[in-house]
Scaffold this motif. Structure first.
Motif, PDB file in Angstrom:
ATOM      1  N   LEU A   1       0.622  -1.162  -0.144  1.00  9.12           N
ATOM      2  CA  LEU A   1       0.249  -0.247  -0.162  1.00  9.12           C
ATOM      3  C   LEU A   1       0.576   0.922  -0.177  1.00  9.12           C
ATOM      4  CD1 LEU A   1      -2.981  -1.220   2.730  1.00  9.12           C
ATOM      5  CD2 LEU A   1      -3.573  -0.700   0.077  1.00  9.12           C
TER       6      LEU A   1
ATOM      7  N   GLY B   1      -8.397  -4.102  -9.060  1.00 11.13           N
ATOM      8  CA  GLY B   1      -7.535  -2.367  -8.380  1.00 11.13           C
ATOM      9  C   GLY B   1      -8.275  -2.443  -7.612  1.00 11.13           C
ATOM     10  N   ILE B   2      -9.830  -2.091  -7.411  1.00 11.15           N
ATOM     11  CA  ILE B   2      -9.932  -1.665  -5.992  1.00 11.15           C
ATOM     12  C   ILE B   2      -9.756  -2.425  -5.014  1.00 11.15           C
ATOM     13  CG2 ILE B   2     -12.430  -0.968  -5.378  1.00 11.15           C
ATOM     14  CD1 ILE B   2     -13.448  -0.366  -7.830  1.00 11.15           C
ATOM     15  N   GLY B   3     -10.128  -3.600  -5.271  1.00  8.38           N
ATOM     16  CA  GLY B   3     -10.058  -5.221  -4.339  1.00  8.38           C
ATOM     17  C   GLY B   3      -8.080  -4.910  -3.866  1.00  8.38           C
ATOM     18  N   TRP B   4      -7.157  -4.920  -4.465  1.00  8.87           N
ATOM     19  CA  TRP B   4      -6.497  -4.781  -3.891  1.00  8.87           C
ATOM     20  C   TRP B   4      -5.780  -3.427  -3.083  1.00  8.87           C
ATOM     21  CZ3 TRP B   4      -1.193  -3.157  -7.913  1.00  8.87           C
ATOM     22  CH2 TRP B   4      -0.157  -4.248  -7.295  1.00  8.87           C
ATOM     23  N   GLY B   5      -5.985  -2.168  -3.916  1.00 13.31           N
ATOM     24  CA  GLY B   5      -6.273  -1.179  -3.296  1.00 13.31           C
ATOM     25  C   GLY B   5      -6.886  -0.886  -2.044  1.00 13.31           C
ATOM     26  N   MET B   6      -7.411  -1.496  -1.946  1.00 15.96           N
ATOM     27  CA  MET B   6      -8.057  -1.215  -0.245  1.00 15.96           C
ATOM     28  C   MET B   6      -7.587  -1.542   0.543  1.00 15.96           C
ATOM     29  SD  MET B   6     -12.542  -1.967  -1.401  1.00 15.96           S
ATOM     30  CE  MET B   6     -12.140  -2.655   0.672  1.00 15.96           C
ATOM     31  N   SER B   7      -6.949  -3.823   0.086  1.00 13.04           N
ATOM     32  CA  SER B   7      -6.522  -4.356   1.252  1.00 13.04           C
ATOM     33  C   SER B   7      -4.812  -4.457   0.905  1.00 13.04           C
ATOM     34  CB  SER B   7      -6.691  -5.829   0.901  1.00 13.04           C
ATOM     35  OG  SER B   7      -6.603  -6.035  -0.606  1.00 13.04           O
TER      36      SER B   7
END
Lengths: 156, 153
Positions: A36, A103-109
Motif C-alpha cells: 500500500l 484494482g479496487i480490491g488490491w487498493g483496499m487491502s
C-alpha cells in the motif's frame, strides 16, 4: 486441453512454488502495508512513498523476459508437449472490467492473490475472511466467464 | 515508517522471476497465482500440480522466514503480519472491508484472467497486449483507490 501430469511436472511445480514463496518473503511483498505504501502516490511529495514494488516487479519481469525468449527457441518445454499460451488475445470487456474490480480490491487491502496465499504462513487475523471471499469471488468470476457470449462458448 | 531497501526488493523480484521461468520452461505453464488458484475450483482439471504449487508457495514463505529472520514482516524476529483496517472515520468494520476486498479481487482476477503475477510479470515479459492493458488499469485503479480512501494512515 488436458495433459497427463508427469512426476517431473510435480517436481517443477514444487520448485517453482518454493521459489515464488521465498521471493514474496524476501521482497516483503507479503506485507500488505508495504504494498500500500507503494500504491500511495499521495505520499510522494511528503517522502513517505515506498518504491519497493517497482524494484520487485521490474526484476521479476527481467528474468521472465529472458526465459520467454529462451522458450521461443524450443519447440516444447522440458517436461510437457507444448507451451500453454493463453487462449484469449482480444482486449475485451471482461479484461477491462475485471482489471478495474481487481484494482479496487488490491487498493483496499494491499493484497493480491500471491501474497494472499503467502500470508497463510503467518496467518494474520482476518486473513481467512479475505481468502474465503477470494474463493467466493473467483467462483463467481469463473461462472460469469463460462456463460456463452454472443452464442459462442468461451473456453475456460 | 517502513524503510525502503532496494536490495531485498530486487533479490525477491529475481526469485519471483526465477519461479515463473522454471514453471514456463519446465511445464510450459504461466505462473499466474489467480489462474492456479481459480483452476482449483470445480471443474478442476490438472489440479495436482496446482495444489502442490500453492502448498510449496506457503512452505517457501515460511521456510525463508526461518532462514532469513527479521527481514520485515513475518516469522521469528519479524514484525507480526497485519491486515489493514477500513479507513478511519469511514465507520466500516474491518472484517467487512477485508471481505469486500477479497471478493473484488476474486471476481476481478477471474474476469481479467490474471493478476499481478500472470499479467504483471508473465504477461509483460511475453509482451502480451492484454497484459499491458490489464496492468495499466489495475495499477492506476489501485493507486486511485489508496489515494481516495486514505487507507494508509
Amino acid at each position: 486441453m488436458t495433459t497427463t501430469t508427469r512426476p517431473s511436472n510435480l517436481v517443477v511445480a514444487l520448485i517453482s512454488g518454493l521459489l515464488f514463496g521465498a521471493g514474496l518473503y524476501i521482497s516483503q511483498m507479503v506485507d500488505p502495508l508495504k504494498v500500500l505504501r507503494f500504491l500511495d502516490f499521495g505520499a510522494i511529495p511528503t517522502g513517505g512513498w515506498d518504491p519497493s514494488l517497482a524494484f520487485v516487479i521490474v526484476a521479476a519481469i527481467a528474468v521472465m523476459f529472458v526465459a520467454v525468449r529462451l522458450g521461443d527457441t524450443r519447440a516444447t518445454p522440458l517436461f510437457e508437449d507444448h507451451f500453454h499460451h493463453p487462449a484469449r488475445k482480444q482486449i475485451d470487456a471482461p479484461l477491462v472490467v475485471g482489471s478495474v474490480l481487481f484494482g479496487i480490491g488490491w487498493g483496499m487491502s494491499g493484497i493480491c492473490p500471491g501474497p494472499a496465499l503467502s500470508l497463510i504462513a503467518f496467518w494474520p487475523s482476518d486473513l481467512w475472511l479475505f481468502i474465503l471471499f477470494l474463493l467466493v469471488g473467483s467462483a463467481l468470476g469463473r461462472l460469469i466467464m463460462r456463460r456463452p457470449v454472443k452464442g459462442r462458448a468461451v473456453a475456460a | 515508517m517502513n524503510s525502503f531497501n532496494p536490495l531485498p526488493a530486487t533479490l525477491g523480484g529475481l526469485l519471483i522471476g526465477l519461479a515463473s521461468a522454471v514453471l514456463w520452461l519446465g511445464n510450459g505453464r504461466i505462473a499466474g497465482i489467480s489462474g492456479i488458484f481459480g483452476h482449483l475450483l470445480p471443474p478442476g482439471r490438472d489440479w495436482t500440480w496446482r495444489v502442490l504449487f500453492v502448498l510449496a508457495l506457503v512452505g517457501g514463505t515460511a521456510l525463508t522466514a526461518l532462514l532469513v529472520p527479521g527481514l520485515g514482516v513475518g516469522g521469528p524476529g519479524g514484525a507480526p503480519a497485519v491486515l489493514v483496517s477500513a479507513p478511519q472515520g469511514s465507520g466500516v468494520p474491518g472484517w467487512l472491508w477485508i471481505s469486500l476486498a477479497g471478493l473484488l479481487t476474486g471476481v476481478g482476477t477471474q474476469l481479467a484472467n490474471g493478476c499481478t503475477s500472470g499479467h504483471g510479470v508473465c504477461g509483460i515479459a511475453r509482451l502480451s497486449m492484454r497484459s499491458f492493458v490489464s496492468v495499466g488499469i489495475f495499477f492506476a485503479v489501485a493507486i486511485l483507490t489508496v489515494t481516495l480512501t486514505g487507507v494508509v494512515s
